[in-house]
Motif scaffolding. Structure first.
Motif, PDB file in Angstrom:
ATOM      1  N   LYS A  39      10.448   2.940   4.026  1.00 61.92           N
ATOM      2  CA  LYS A  39       9.368   2.644   3.079  1.00 61.92           C
ATOM      3  C   LYS A  39       9.893   2.634   1.642  1.00 61.92           C
ATOM      4  O   LYS A  39       9.425   1.855   0.810  1.00 61.92           O
ATOM      5  CB  LYS A  39       8.243   3.667   3.222  1.00 61.92           C
ATOM      6  CG  LYS A  39       7.493   3.577   4.548  1.00 61.92           C
ATOM      7  CD  LYS A  39       6.391   4.626   4.609  1.00 61.92           C
ATOM      8  CE  LYS A  39       5.637   4.571   5.924  1.00 61.92           C
ATOM      9  NZ  LYS A  39       4.569   5.600   5.986  1.00 61.92           N
ATOM     10  N   ARG A  64       0.852  -1.191   0.000  1.00 60.31           N
ATOM     11  CA  ARG A  64       0.000   0.000   0.000  1.00 60.31           C
ATOM     12  C   ARG A  64       0.888   1.241   0.000  1.00 60.31           C
ATOM     13  O   ARG A  64       1.675   1.459   0.930  1.00 60.31           O
ATOM     14  CB  ARG A  64      -0.912  -0.011   1.224  1.00 60.31           C
ATOM     15  CG  ARG A  64      -1.939   1.118   1.247  1.00 60.31           C
ATOM     16  CD  ARG A  64      -2.904   0.920   2.393  1.00 60.31           C
ATOM     17  NE  ARG A  64      -3.665  -0.317   2.249  1.00 60.31           N
ATOM     18  CZ  ARG A  64      -4.006  -1.113   3.260  1.00 60.31           C
ATOM     19  NH1 ARG A  64      -3.645  -0.819   4.482  1.00 60.31           N
ATOM     20  NH2 ARG A  64      -4.709  -2.201   3.032  1.00 60.31           N
ATOM     21  N   PRO A  87      -0.053  -2.672  13.656  1.00 63.76           N
ATOM     22  CA  PRO A  87      -0.759  -1.631  12.900  1.00 63.76           C
ATOM     23  C   PRO A  87       0.094  -1.039  11.789  1.00 63.76           C
ATOM     24  O   PRO A  87      -0.410  -0.704  10.714  1.00 63.76           O
ATOM     25  CB  PRO A  87      -1.092  -0.592  13.974  1.00 63.76           C
ATOM     26  CG  PRO A  87      -1.153  -1.368  15.248  1.00 63.76           C
ATOM     27  CD  PRO A  87      -0.100  -2.429  15.114  1.00 63.76           C
ATOM     28  N   HIS A  88       1.410  -0.885  12.036  1.00 57.95           N
ATOM     29  CA  HIS A  88       2.293  -0.320  11.012  1.00 57.95           C
ATOM     30  C   HIS A  88       2.337  -1.220   9.783  1.00 57.95           C
ATOM     31  O   HIS A  88       2.211  -0.739   8.643  1.00 57.95           O
ATOM     32  CB  HIS A  88       3.694  -0.122  11.575  1.00 57.95           C
ATOM     33  CG  HIS A  88       4.702   0.331  10.563  1.00 57.95           C
ATOM     34  ND1 HIS A  88       4.624   1.556   9.935  1.00 57.95           N
ATOM     35  CD2 HIS A  88       5.800  -0.291  10.042  1.00 57.95           C
ATOM     36  CE1 HIS A  88       5.625   1.694   9.091  1.00 57.95           C
ATOM     37  NE2 HIS A  88       6.353   0.583   9.122  1.00 57.95           N
ATOM     38  N   SER A 115      -0.801  -1.026   7.831  1.00 59.05           N
ATOM     39  CA  SER A 115      -0.916   0.199   7.047  1.00 59.05           C
ATOM     40  C   SER A 115      -0.161   0.095   5.735  1.00 59.05           C
ATOM     41  O   SER A 115      -0.466   0.821   4.781  1.00 59.05           O
ATOM     42  CB  SER A 115      -0.389   1.395   7.856  1.00 59.05           C
ATOM     43  OG  SER A 115       1.033   1.361   7.961  1.00 59.05           O
ATOM     44  N   LEU A 116       0.825  -0.812   5.661  1.00 53.59           N
ATOM     45  CA  LEU A 116       1.596  -1.017   4.436  1.00 53.59           C
ATOM     46  C   LEU A 116       0.977  -2.076   3.524  1.00 53.59           C
ATOM     47  O   LEU A 116       1.495  -2.319   2.430  1.00 53.59           O
ATOM     48  CB  LEU A 116       3.028  -1.414   4.791  1.00 53.59           C
ATOM     49  CG  LEU A 116       3.854  -0.361   5.539  1.00 53.59           C
ATOM     50  CD1 LEU A 116       5.181  -0.956   5.990  1.00 53.59           C
ATOM     51  CD2 LEU A 116       4.080   0.862   4.664  1.00 53.59           C
ATOM     52  N   THR A 145       0.975   5.239  -0.035  1.00 53.32           N
ATOM     53  CA  THR A 145       0.228   6.480   0.155  1.00 53.32           C
ATOM     54  C   THR A 145       0.771   7.561  -0.781  1.00 53.32           C
ATOM     55  O   THR A 145       1.829   7.402  -1.400  1.00 53.32           O
ATOM     56  CB  THR A 145       0.339   6.962   1.605  1.00 53.32           C
ATOM     57  OG1 THR A 145       1.706   7.294   1.870  1.00 53.32           O
ATOM     58  CG2 THR A 145      -0.128   5.878   2.573  1.00 53.32           C
TER      59      THR A 145
END
Length: 245
Positions: free
Chosen positions: A173, A77, A198-199, A202-203, A79
């Motif tokens: 990242k 993912r 959670p990190h 999020s990826l 952003t």
């Protein structure tokens, strides 16, 4: 609660003693205790979907948690801010050029944590695996300085991500972005992220039941390996101005 019989089963006394079946792991995913960090033991563990995880000074602990965090390289993912950082190309990215430095940065205490789980014995063990062509790093450079990166272990076409670090915004990242791109080109179906957070979510990492993870991992690990040192075979930012001297 672990009783004496479980402890007897879990302790690795003989160097050639096999790991217990992962289905017998305790609720935390703990499969075994003890043993060593020899290349043979580590490669056997990673082939079976097992990894060491313990604090310096403790007895070695081996885990295969349920569920298991997995990132498909094609499902990273990205952003808008992450995409801008990648597109800026004000950096160079390499593979297996500074493994020792990467793991050293990963082992440094984090401000928010005040400690690290990567002790000197772990560092030496993974350096040995790297020299044997099984452990790999991705490095991100700016003006010749190492500003981000990650490392992990490959078995066949399955990659187990161990740790990453950033010394500048989004640089870990960026390392993950280019790792995913190269692993996709090499037809690696998964990155084992081990423990859900959670990190990682999020990826784009997802939590799979252990049985599903082991099915994917076993198939991928049985495929032909790509021995190290690795180099990028896809176009990546590599301006000489940003590489180390």
């Amino acid at each position: 609660m672990i009783d004496d019989t479980d402890l007897m089963r879990m302790f690795l006394v003989d160097p050639d003693q096999p790991f217990p079946p992962v289905e017998l792991a305790d609720p935390t995913g703990l499969v075994a205790l003890g043993g060593d960090l020899s290349p043979q033991r580590l490669l056997t563990a990673y082939s079976a979907g097992i990894f060491p995880w313990y604090n310096p000074g403790e007895i070695i602990q081996w885990f295969c948690p349920d569920p298991r965090s997995v990132l498909l390289p094609t499902a990273l993912r990205v952003t808008k801010s992450h995409r801008r950082s990648v597109a800026a190309a004000d950096y160079a990215v390499t593979m297996d050029q500074a493994f020792a430095e990467v793991i050293s940065h990963c082992a440094a205490p984090r401000d928010e944590e005040g400690g690290t789980w990567i002790g000197s014995d772990m560092m030496q063990a993974y350096l040995h695996l790297h020299h044997l062509g099984h452990a790999h790093s991705v490095e991100v450079w700016r003006a010749g300085n190492l500003v981000g990166g990650l490392y992990g272990v490959a078995r066949g076409r399955s990659f187990a991500g161990e740790s990453m670090f950033s010394r500048a915004r989004d640089t870990s990242k960026i390392a993950l972005y280019w790792l995913c791109a190269q692993l996709t080109a090499w037809d690696f179906p998964l990155i084992d992220c081990q423990v859900t957070s959670p990190h990682l979510a999020s990826l784009g990492a997802t939590a799979l039941p252990r049985t599903d993870f082991l099915h994917l991992h076993t198939q991928a690990a049985a495929r032909p390996a790509l021995p190290g040192p690795w180099t990028f075979e896809i176009p990546v930012p590599n301006s000489p101005n940003h590489l180390p001297d």
